[in-house]
Design a protein around this motif. Structure first.
Motif, PDB file in Angstrom:
ATOM      1  N   GLY A   1      12.634  -9.092 -15.562  1.00  0.00           N
ATOM      2  CA  GLY A   1      11.383  -9.557 -14.977  1.00  0.00           C
ATOM      3  C   GLY A   1      11.406 -11.042 -14.674  1.00  0.00           C
ATOM      4  O   GLY A   1      12.244 -11.787 -15.189  1.00  0.00           O
ATOM      5  N   GLU A   2      10.470 -11.464 -13.855  1.00  0.00           N
ATOM      6  CA  GLU A   2      10.447 -12.822 -13.334  1.00  0.00           C
ATOM      7  C   GLU A   2       9.302 -13.635 -13.927  1.00  0.00           C
ATOM      8  O   GLU A   2       8.286 -13.081 -14.375  1.00  0.00           O
ATOM      9  CB  GLU A   2      10.318 -12.788 -11.809  1.00  0.00           C
ATOM     10  N   SER A   3       9.453 -14.947 -13.904  1.00  0.00           N
ATOM     11  CA  SER A   3       8.392 -15.856 -14.333  1.00  0.00           C
ATOM     12  C   SER A   3       7.351 -15.984 -13.209  1.00  0.00           C
ATOM     13  O   SER A   3       7.572 -15.536 -12.073  1.00  0.00           O
ATOM     14  CB  SER A   3       8.962 -17.236 -14.643  1.00  0.00           C
ATOM     15  N   GLU A   4       6.249 -16.622 -13.543  1.00  0.00           N
ATOM     16  CA  GLU A   4       5.212 -16.833 -12.530  1.00  0.00           C
ATOM     17  C   GLU A   4       5.737 -17.696 -11.385  1.00  0.00           C
ATOM     18  O   GLU A   4       5.465 -17.420 -10.210  1.00  0.00           O
ATOM     19  CB  GLU A   4       3.980 -17.470 -13.169  1.00  0.00           C
ATOM     20  N   ALA A   5       6.507 -18.722 -11.727  1.00  0.00           N
ATOM     21  CA  ALA A   5       7.065 -19.597 -10.689  1.00  0.00           C
ATOM     22  C   ALA A   5       8.021 -18.835  -9.788  1.00  0.00           C
ATOM     23  O   ALA A   5       8.014 -19.012  -8.558  1.00  0.00           O
ATOM     24  CB  ALA A   5       7.779 -20.781 -11.337  1.00  0.00           C
ATOM     25  N   GLN A   6       8.839 -17.996 -10.359  1.00  0.00           N
ATOM     26  CA  GLN A   6       9.774 -17.188  -9.569  1.00  0.00           C
ATOM     27  C   GLN A   6       9.022 -16.187  -8.696  1.00  0.00           C
ATOM     28  O   GLN A   6       9.398 -15.955  -7.542  1.00  0.00           O
ATOM     29  CB  GLN A   6      10.745 -16.464 -10.502  1.00  0.00           C
ATOM     30  N   ASN A   7       7.945 -15.642  -9.236  1.00  0.00           N
ATOM     31  CA  ASN A   7       7.127 -14.714  -8.446  1.00  0.00           C
ATOM     32  C   ASN A   7       6.515 -15.418  -7.249  1.00  0.00           C
ATOM     33  O   ASN A   7       6.558 -14.914  -6.116  1.00  0.00           O
ATOM     34  CB  ASN A   7       6.040 -14.107  -9.342  1.00  0.00           C
ATOM     35  N   GLU A   8       5.972 -16.603  -7.490  1.00  0.00           N
ATOM     36  CA  GLU A   8       5.325 -17.346  -6.403  1.00  0.00           C
ATOM     37  C   GLU A   8       6.331 -17.818  -5.360  1.00  0.00           C
ATOM     38  O   GLU A   8       5.980 -17.994  -4.189  1.00  0.00           O
ATOM     39  CB  GLU A   8       4.563 -18.535  -6.987  1.00  0.00           C
ATOM     40  N   ALA A   9       7.596 -17.976  -5.782  1.00  0.00           N
ATOM     41  CA  ALA A   9       8.646 -18.404  -4.853  1.00  0.00           C
ATOM     42  C   ALA A   9       9.285 -17.227  -4.121  1.00  0.00           C
ATOM     43  O   ALA A   9      10.211 -17.416  -3.324  1.00  0.00           O
ATOM     44  CB  ALA A   9       9.715 -19.180  -5.614  1.00  0.00           C
ATOM     45  N   GLY A  10       8.795 -16.015  -4.395  1.00  0.00           N
ATOM     46  CA  GLY A  10       9.330 -14.833  -3.728  1.00  0.00           C
ATOM     47  C   GLY A  10      10.696 -14.410  -4.248  1.00  0.00           C
ATOM     48  O   GLY A  10      11.470 -13.769  -3.524  1.00  0.00           O
ATOM     49  N   GLU A  11      10.998 -14.761  -5.501  1.00  0.00           N
ATOM     50  CA  GLU A  11      12.331 -14.495  -6.054  1.00  0.00           C
ATOM     51  C   GLU A  11      12.382 -13.269  -6.967  1.00  0.00           C
ATOM     52  O   GLU A  11      13.416 -13.013  -7.590  1.00  0.00           O
ATOM     53  CB  GLU A  11      12.801 -15.728  -6.845  1.00  0.00           C
ATOM     54  N   THR A  12      11.303 -12.514  -7.052  1.00  0.00           N
ATOM     55  CA  THR A  12      11.226 -11.412  -8.014  1.00  0.00           C
ATOM     56  C   THR A  12      12.384 -10.434  -7.881  1.00  0.00           C
ATOM     57  O   THR A  12      13.066 -10.110  -8.866  1.00  0.00           O
ATOM     58  CB  THR A  12       9.888 -10.650  -7.849  1.00  0.00           C
ATOM     59  N   GLU A  13      12.626  -9.953  -6.672  1.00  0.00           N
ATOM     60  CA  GLU A  13      13.663  -8.935  -6.480  1.00  0.00           C
ATOM     61  C   GLU A  13      15.046  -9.486  -6.802  1.00  0.00           C
ATOM     62  O   GLU A  13      15.881  -8.793  -7.398  1.00  0.00           O
ATOM     63  CB  GLU A  13      13.594  -8.390  -5.056  1.00  0.00           C
ATOM     64  N   ALA A  14      15.297 -10.744  -6.456  1.00  0.00           N
ATOM     65  CA  ALA A  14      16.596 -11.353  -6.728  1.00  0.00           C
ATOM     66  C   ALA A  14      16.816 -11.535  -8.227  1.00  0.00           C
ATOM     67  O   ALA A  14      17.921 -11.313  -8.738  1.00  0.00           O
ATOM     68  CB  ALA A  14      16.701 -12.703  -6.017  1.00  0.00           C
ATOM     69  N   VAL A  15      15.764 -11.928  -8.948  1.00  0.00           N
ATOM     70  CA  VAL A  15      15.873 -12.114 -10.399  1.00  0.00           C
ATOM     71  C   VAL A  15      16.174 -10.773 -11.076  1.00  0.00           C
ATOM     72  O   VAL A  15      17.072 -10.677 -11.928  1.00  0.00           O
ATOM     73  CB  VAL A  15      14.576 -12.725 -10.978  1.00  0.00           C
ATOM     74  N   CYS A  16      15.450  -9.742 -10.689  1.00  0.00           N
ATOM     75  CA  CYS A  16      15.659  -8.419 -11.288  1.00  0.00           C
ATOM     76  C   CYS A  16      17.066  -7.896 -10.983  1.00  0.00           C
ATOM     77  O   CYS A  16      17.734  -7.342 -11.865  1.00  0.00           O
ATOM     78  CB  CYS A  16      14.613  -7.435 -10.774  1.00  0.00           C
ATOM     79  N   ALA A  17      17.517  -8.095  -9.759  1.00  0.00           N
ATOM     80  CA  ALA A  17      18.860  -7.652  -9.376  1.00  0.00           C
ATOM     81  C   ALA A  17      19.919  -8.383 -10.187  1.00  0.00           C
ATOM     82  O   ALA A  17      20.886  -7.766 -10.661  1.00  0.00           O
ATOM     83  CB  ALA A  17      19.078  -7.876  -7.880  1.00  0.00           C
ATOM     84  N   ARG A  18      19.741  -9.678 -10.374  1.00  0.00           N
ATOM     85  CA  ARG A  18      20.711 -10.459 -11.142  1.00  0.00           C
ATOM     86  C   ARG A  18      20.790  -9.975 -12.587  1.00  0.00           C
ATOM     87  O   ARG A  18      21.878  -9.851 -13.166  1.00  0.00           O
ATOM     88  CB  ARG A  18      20.302 -11.933 -11.126  1.00  0.00           C
ATOM     89  N   GLN A  19      19.645  -9.678 -13.182  1.00  0.00           N
ATOM     90  CA  GLN A  19      19.627  -9.246 -14.575  1.00  0.00           C
ATOM     91  C   GLN A  19      20.263  -7.861 -14.745  1.00  0.00           C
ATOM     92  O   GLN A  19      20.948  -7.607 -15.737  1.00  0.00           O
ATOM     93  CB  GLN A  19      18.180  -9.267 -15.089  1.00  0.00           C
ATOM     94  N   ILE A  20      20.049  -6.987 -13.775  1.00  0.00           N
ATOM     95  CA  ILE A  20      20.683  -5.665 -13.824  1.00  0.00           C
ATOM     96  C   ILE A  20      22.178  -5.769 -13.537  1.00  0.00           C
ATOM     97  O   ILE A  20      23.000  -5.091 -14.170  1.00  0.00           O
ATOM     98  CB  ILE A  20      20.012  -4.716 -12.810  1.00  0.00           C
ATOM     99  N   ASP A  21      22.541  -6.645 -12.604  1.00  0.00           N
ATOM    100  CA  ASP A  21      23.954  -6.786 -12.237  1.00  0.00           C
ATOM    101  C   ASP A  21      24.805  -7.314 -13.382  1.00  0.00           C
ATOM    102  O   ASP A  21      26.021  -7.086 -13.416  1.00  0.00           O
ATOM    103  CB  ASP A  21      24.096  -7.695 -11.017  1.00  0.00           C
ATOM    104  N   ALA A  22      24.189  -8.009 -14.341  1.00  0.00           N
ATOM    105  CA  ALA A  22      24.942  -8.458 -15.516  1.00  0.00           C
ATOM    106  C   ALA A  22      25.535  -7.268 -16.255  1.00  0.00           C
ATOM    107  O   ALA A  22      26.624  -7.352 -16.828  1.00  0.00           O
ATOM    108  CB  ALA A  22      24.046  -9.268 -16.444  1.00  0.00           C
ATOM    109  N   VAL A  23      24.833  -6.139 -16.221  1.00  0.00           N
ATOM    110  CA  VAL A  23      25.341  -4.891 -16.817  1.00  0.00           C
ATOM    111  C   VAL A  23      26.287  -4.186 -15.854  1.00  0.00           C
ATOM    112  O   VAL A  23      27.410  -3.819 -16.210  1.00  0.00           O
ATOM    113  CB  VAL A  23      24.172  -3.953 -17.197  1.00  0.00           C
TER     114      VAL A  23
END
Length: 257
Positions: free
Chosen positions: A130-152
């Motif tokens: 999941g993303e922080s409020e700042a990341q959400n407001e910057a439109g980065e939600t999908e990229a953050v979630c993808a990065r966290q899943i891609d670590a696995v």
């Protein structure tokens, strides 16, 4: 057909009396409820008591835990191993929660190692992203979630997600009373599933993706009506038997519909 999972994360809350009363209440409230898996993750000190209360109630509830170590034994003072959790009947283990990432500086890579070790020990990882409020407001939600899943995925292969649970929890909605709308949550869940599907449609279609972040009986039905939301990781509402059971019942009703 994916089977919804509603899990209560009790965080740092509890006493012997509270654990006993809450699980007795849950066992009663969940009588006859089918079509949803219900799990709880008490603080580590109360896992033994929780195991006994769950058994006394007929094992309607899955026992989980809030964290794990990367070792099963050894000189690691204060840690708690997958083997120990398994010995007490815990099967669903939360990892990567935003509070662990923030307060204990747990990186995506470290969380991925925990994921692999849980799988190695035959336990079910509940991978929080999941993303922080700042990341959400910057439109980065999908990229953050993808990065966290891609670590696995990048270290273990997309097949590692089989049998695991992903919990999408926007950090700005955890314990704040704020919550993503059902439509917004569905959009992100669909994005997460599509990201996995790019590697394997079969895995993507089977993986359970929960929503977390101020889930309550009042909004649960709207979340569970969405096609890509497969249950919830519940915080505050999980500390009340009636409220938590109402959320579980909403998931069971949505599955039937």
């Amino acid at each position: 057909m994916r089977h919804p999972v509603v899990m209560g994360n009790w965080k740092l809350n509890g006493s012997k009396e509270m654990v006993s009363d809450l699980l007795k209440g849950l066992n009663a409230e969940l009588e006859g409820v089918e079509g949803v898996d219900v799990a709880v993750a008490p603080p580590a000190l109360y896992i033994d008591l929780a195991e006994r209360e769950i058994a006394a109630g007929g094992n309607k509830i899955i026992l989980g835990a809030q964290n794990t170590d990367l070792n099963n034994s050894g000189a690691f003072t204060g840690d708690m191993s997958p083997a120990m959790l398994k010995d007490f009947g815990a099967s669903h283990i939360i990892i990567g929660h935003s509070e662990r990432r923030e307060y204990h500086a747990e990186s995506d890579e470290f969380v991925a190692k925990k994921f692999a070790f849980l799988k190695e020990n035959g336990l079910t990882p509940v991978l929080c992203i999941g993303e922080s409020e700042a990341q959400n407001e910057a439109g980065e939600t999908e990229a953050v979630c993808a990065r966290q899943i891609d670590a696995v995925i990048n270290t273990q292969g997309v097949e590692a997600l089989e049998g695991a649970i992903i919990a999408y929890e926007p950090i700005w909605a955890i314990g704040t009373g704020k919550a993503a709308t059902a439509e917004d949550a569905q959009r992100i869940h669909a994005s997460i599933r599509a990201h996995i599907a790019a590697k394997s449609e079969e895995v993507a279609n089977k993986v359970v993706i929960q929503y977390g972040g101020s889930v309550k009986p009042e909004n649960a039905e709207a979340y569970f009506a969405q096609p890509d939301i497969d249950g919830a990781l519940v915080g505050g509402a999980a500390l009340d038997a009636k409220s938590f059971a109402a959320i579980a019942k909403a998931a069971a009703t949505a599955k039937k519909a």
